[in-house]
Design a protein around this motif. Structure first.
Motif, PDB file in Angstrom:
ATOM      1  N   LYS A  50      30.237  -0.609 -25.899  1.00 32.49           N
ATOM      2  CA  LYS A  50      30.444  -0.943 -26.766  1.00 32.49           C
ATOM      3  C   LYS A  50      31.918  -2.068 -27.202  1.00 32.49           C
ATOM      4  O   LYS A  50      31.363  -2.335 -28.468  1.00 32.49           O
ATOM      5  N   ALA A  51      32.804  -2.096 -26.415  1.00 26.51           N
ATOM      6  CA  ALA A  51      33.064  -3.270 -26.257  1.00 26.51           C
ATOM      7  C   ALA A  51      32.716  -4.825 -26.616  1.00 26.51           C
ATOM      8  O   ALA A  51      32.643  -5.477 -27.188  1.00 26.51           O
ATOM      9  N   LEU A  52      32.182  -4.926 -25.880  1.00 26.30           N
ATOM     10  CA  LEU A  52      30.643  -6.124 -25.586  1.00 26.30           C
ATOM     11  C   LEU A  52      30.223  -6.719 -27.006  1.00 26.30           C
ATOM     12  O   LEU A  52      29.786  -7.488 -27.299  1.00 26.30           O
ATOM     13  N   SER A  53      29.701  -5.370 -26.921  1.00 23.95           N
ATOM     14  CA  SER A  53      28.761  -4.660 -28.289  1.00 23.95           C
ATOM     15  C   SER A  53      29.201  -6.080 -29.362  1.00 23.95           C
ATOM     16  O   SER A  53      28.604  -6.716 -30.431  1.00 23.95           O
ATOM     17  N   LYS A  54      30.439  -6.099 -30.252  1.00 20.53           N
ATOM     18  CA  LYS A  54      31.487  -6.143 -31.098  1.00 20.53           C
ATOM     19  C   LYS A  54      31.347  -7.818 -31.178  1.00 20.53           C
ATOM     20  O   LYS A  54      31.189  -8.500 -32.228  1.00 20.53           O
ATOM     21  N   TYR A  55      30.945  -8.803 -29.404  1.00 19.37           N
ATOM     22  CA  TYR A  55      31.161 -10.358 -29.280  1.00 19.37           C
ATOM     23  C   TYR A  55      29.562 -10.333 -29.177  1.00 19.37           C
ATOM     24  O   TYR A  55      29.937 -11.898 -28.943  1.00 19.37           O
ATOM     25  N   THR A  56      29.235  -9.731 -28.484  1.00 22.89           N
ATOM     26  CA  THR A  56      27.958 -10.022 -27.972  1.00 22.89           C
ATOM     27  C   THR A  56      26.815  -9.742 -27.958  1.00 22.89           C
ATOM     28  O   THR A  56      27.056  -8.831 -28.427  1.00 22.89           O
ATOM     29  N   ASN A  57      25.684 -10.130 -28.343  1.00 20.72           N
ATOM     30  CA  ASN A  57      23.892  -9.841 -28.260  1.00 20.72           C
ATOM     31  C   ASN A  57      23.362 -10.150 -27.279  1.00 20.72           C
ATOM     32  O   ASN A  57      22.182  -9.609 -26.769  1.00 20.72           O
ATOM     33  N   GLU A  58      24.609 -10.374 -26.510  1.00 20.97           N
ATOM     34  CA  GLU A  58      23.658 -10.636 -24.450  1.00 20.97           C
ATOM     35  C   GLU A  58      23.515  -9.513 -23.916  1.00 20.97           C
ATOM     36  O   GLU A  58      23.892  -9.486 -22.287  1.00 20.97           O
ATOM     37  N   LEU A  59      24.247  -8.926 -24.117  1.00 21.95           N
ATOM     38  CA  LEU A  59      24.617  -7.397 -23.347  1.00 21.95           C
ATOM     39  C   LEU A  59      23.303  -6.771 -22.506  1.00 21.95           C
ATOM     40  O   LEU A  59      21.875  -7.354 -23.256  1.00 21.95           O
ATOM     41  N   PRO A  60      22.957  -6.523 -20.905  1.00 22.76           N
ATOM     42  CA  PRO A  60      21.395  -6.129 -20.959  1.00 22.76           C
ATOM     43  C   PRO A  60      21.264  -5.070 -21.528  1.00 22.76           C
ATOM     44  O   PRO A  60      21.749  -3.981 -21.268  1.00 22.76           O
ATOM     45  N   GLU A 104      28.103 -10.489 -13.926  1.00 17.70           N
ATOM     46  CA  GLU A 104      27.636  -9.698 -13.660  1.00 17.70           C
ATOM     47  C   GLU A 104      29.040  -8.391 -13.348  1.00 17.70           C
ATOM     48  O   GLU A 104      27.702  -7.129 -12.515  1.00 17.70           O
ATOM     49  N   VAL A 105      30.048  -8.485 -13.047  1.00 16.88           N
ATOM     50  CA  VAL A 105      30.436  -6.922 -13.517  1.00 16.88           C
ATOM     51  C   VAL A 105      29.543  -6.057 -14.750  1.00 16.88           C
ATOM     52  O   VAL A 105      29.677  -4.797 -14.313  1.00 16.88           O
ATOM     53  N   VAL A 106      28.957  -6.577 -15.784  1.00 17.71           N
ATOM     54  CA  VAL A 106      28.507  -5.405 -16.376  1.00 17.71           C
ATOM     55  C   VAL A 106      27.428  -5.410 -16.189  1.00 17.71           C
ATOM     56  O   VAL A 106      27.312  -3.882 -16.428  1.00 17.71           O
ATOM     57  N   SER A 107      26.464  -5.850 -15.383  1.00 21.33           N
ATOM     58  CA  SER A 107      25.760  -5.723 -14.282  1.00 21.33           C
ATOM     59  C   SER A 107      25.703  -4.431 -13.410  1.00 21.33           C
ATOM     60  O   SER A 107      24.627  -3.731 -13.532  1.00 21.33           O
ATOM     61  N   ILE A 108      26.427  -4.528 -12.679  1.00 22.99           N
ATOM     62  CA  ILE A 108      27.087  -3.713 -12.065  1.00 22.99           C
ATOM     63  C   ILE A 108      27.038  -2.559 -12.424  1.00 22.99           C
ATOM     64  O   ILE A 108      26.334  -1.191 -12.033  1.00 22.99           O
ATOM     65  N   LEU A 109      28.202  -1.950 -13.220  1.00 23.82           N
ATOM     66  CA  LEU A 109      28.007  -1.253 -14.244  1.00 23.82           C
ATOM     67  C   LEU A 109      27.124  -0.641 -14.530  1.00 23.82           C
ATOM     68  O   LEU A 109      27.107   0.722 -14.758  1.00 23.82           O
ATOM     69  N   LYS A 110      26.253  -1.405 -15.336  1.00 26.08           N
ATOM     70  CA  LYS A 110      25.104  -0.651 -15.825  1.00 26.08           C
ATOM     71  C   LYS A 110      24.623  -0.630 -14.432  1.00 26.08           C
ATOM     72  O   LYS A 110      24.102   0.579 -14.837  1.00 26.08           O
ATOM     73  N   ASN A 111      23.916  -0.975 -13.795  1.00 25.19           N
ATOM     74  CA  ASN A 111      23.296  -0.432 -12.527  1.00 25.19           C
ATOM     75  C   ASN A 111      24.060   0.643 -11.861  1.00 25.19           C
ATOM     76  O   ASN A 111      22.542   1.228 -11.935  1.00 25.19           O
ATOM     77  N   MET A 112      24.978   1.097 -11.773  1.00 25.82           N
ATOM     78  CA  MET A 112      25.539   1.530 -11.447  1.00 25.82           C
ATOM     79  C   MET A 112      25.516   3.327 -12.169  1.00 25.82           C
ATOM     80  O   MET A 112      25.403   3.911 -10.810  1.00 25.82           O
ATOM     81  N   VAL A 155      32.530   4.545 -18.639  1.00 24.17           N
ATOM     82  CA  VAL A 155      33.507   3.440 -18.409  1.00 24.17           C
ATOM     83  C   VAL A 155      32.069   2.379 -18.877  1.00 24.17           C
ATOM     84  O   VAL A 155      32.192   1.548 -19.456  1.00 24.17           O
ATOM     85  N   TRP A 156      30.961   2.672 -18.123  1.00 22.19           N
ATOM     86  CA  TRP A 156      30.197   1.794 -18.521  1.00 22.19           C
ATOM     87  C   TRP A 156      29.705   1.580 -20.279  1.00 22.19           C
ATOM     88  O   TRP A 156      29.092   0.586 -21.866  1.00 22.19           O
ATOM     89  N   HIS A 157      29.840   2.817 -20.857  1.00 23.40           N
ATOM     90  CA  HIS A 157      29.486   3.192 -22.199  1.00 23.40           C
ATOM     91  C   HIS A 157      31.189   2.071 -22.986  1.00 23.40           C
ATOM     92  O   HIS A 157      30.372   2.032 -24.255  1.00 23.40           O
ATOM     93  N   THR A 158      31.870   2.758 -22.329  1.00 16.55           N
ATOM     94  CA  THR A 158      32.773   1.981 -22.918  1.00 16.55           C
ATOM     95  C   THR A 158      33.438   0.274 -22.787  1.00 16.55           C
ATOM     96  O   THR A 158      33.298  -0.303 -23.871  1.00 16.55           O
ATOM     97  N   VAL A 159      32.774  -0.401 -21.677  1.00 13.91           N
ATOM     98  CA  VAL A 159      32.310  -1.947 -21.617  1.00 13.91           C
ATOM     99  C   VAL A 159      30.950  -2.511 -22.733  1.00 13.91           C
ATOM    100  O   VAL A 159      31.025  -2.913 -22.955  1.00 13.91           O
TER     101      VAL A 159
END
Length: 145
Positions: free
Chosen positions: A130-140, A106-114, A124-128
């Motif tokens: 980028k970091a998460l894209s290394k570990y998952t392809n389940e990003l919004p 939800e925090v990832v989704s909140i940052l995206k929507n903000m 902040v959204w782009h940093t998060v």
């Protein structure tokens, strides 16, 4: 019997981690609605798919709390040492474990929507992201780079 059911729901509803999940769901919904207003179209947070996902999260947490009332597991060993100091207790049941995952989602989704609403969190959204894209392809998905 009714007293036990009431006590179960009151205990589950007053769990601090469950309360944070509810706050995150409300925040994500609010920013999803604001984004829908800005874009003049429905999005994944403000529509049937978002509602199903959010209700599904809450139902799964209540059912996992029921599992926790039957089988007392402590999954705190799966939580990184540094994060444990922020937890409200020394045990993490199955409900809390999944709730922590839902909070992260939800925090990832909140940052995206903000970010898509125009709030000054784009970096902040782009940093998060980028970091998460290394570990998952389940990003919004979004319309930002």
């Amino acid at each position: 019997m009714m007293n036990d059911i009431t006590r179960f729901f009151m205990t589950t509803a007053s769990n601090k981690i469950m309360e944070i999940v509810v706050i995150c769901i409300v925040m994500d919904t609010i920013f999803g609605v604001l984004r829908a207003i800005k874009e003049k179209k429905f999005n994944s947070n403000f529509g049937i798919n978002g509602a199903i996902r959010k209700v599904g999260m809450l139902i799964s947490l209540v059912l996992l709390a029921l599992v926790d009332s039957i089988i007392r597991l402590n999954l705190i060993g799966f939580i990184p040492e540094g994060a444990r100091t922020y937890l409200p207790g020394q045990t993490v049941g199955t409900m809390e474990f999944f709730a922590l995952l839902y909070i992260a989602y939800e925090v990832v989704s909140i940052l995206k929507n903000m970010s898509l609403c125009g709030l000054p969190v784009k970096k902040v959204w782009h940093t998060v992201k980028k970091a998460l894209s290394k570990y998952t392809n389940e990003l919004p998905t979004d319309s930002t780079n």
